[in-house]
Design an enzyme around this catalytic site. Sequence first.
Site, PDB file in Angstrom:
ATOM      1  N   MET A  32       0.334   5.859  -1.142  1.00 14.12           N
ATOM      2  CA  MET A  32       0.183   4.668  -0.318  1.00 14.12           C
ATOM      3  C   MET A  32      -0.877   3.771  -0.948  1.00 14.12           C
ATOM      4  O   MET A  32      -2.046   3.869  -0.623  1.00 14.12           O
ATOM      5  CB  MET A  32      -0.206   5.068   1.104  1.00 14.12           C
ATOM      6  CG  MET A  32      -0.570   3.891   1.960  1.00 14.12           C
ATOM      7  SD  MET A  32      -1.075   4.290   3.635  1.00 14.12           S
ATOM      8  CE  MET A  32      -2.693   4.971   3.361  1.00 14.12           C
ATOM      9  N   PRO A  33      -0.497   2.891  -1.860  1.00 18.00           N
ATOM     10  CA  PRO A  33      -1.467   1.961  -2.424  1.00 18.00           C
ATOM     11  C   PRO A  33      -1.953   0.972  -1.374  1.00 18.00           C
ATOM     12  O   PRO A  33      -1.203   0.553  -0.492  1.00 18.00           O
ATOM     13  CB  PRO A  33      -0.689   1.223  -3.510  1.00 18.00           C
ATOM     14  CG  PRO A  33       0.528   2.007  -3.746  1.00 18.00           C
ATOM     15  CD  PRO A  33       0.803   2.767  -2.492  1.00 18.00           C
TER      16      PRO A  33
END
Length: 62
Positions: free
Chosen positions: A1-2
């Site tokens: 999850m950037p």
Amino acid sequence: MPMVEVKIKAGRTIEQKREIALRMTEVLVEVCGSARDRVHVIITEVGEDNWGRGGRLLSDIG
């Protein structure tokens, strides 16, 4: 999850913020290979009274 956080001077339009969110997402999808719906973009607007440059507040610079 950037996740990417962008801090900008207050006063940008909603259209500009949409464009920032879109382009930041595109970069993270391309570079990190993340799924588009997993990318989070947080835009923090900072007022000129809370932003300094060169030892002075932006509100004092004009």
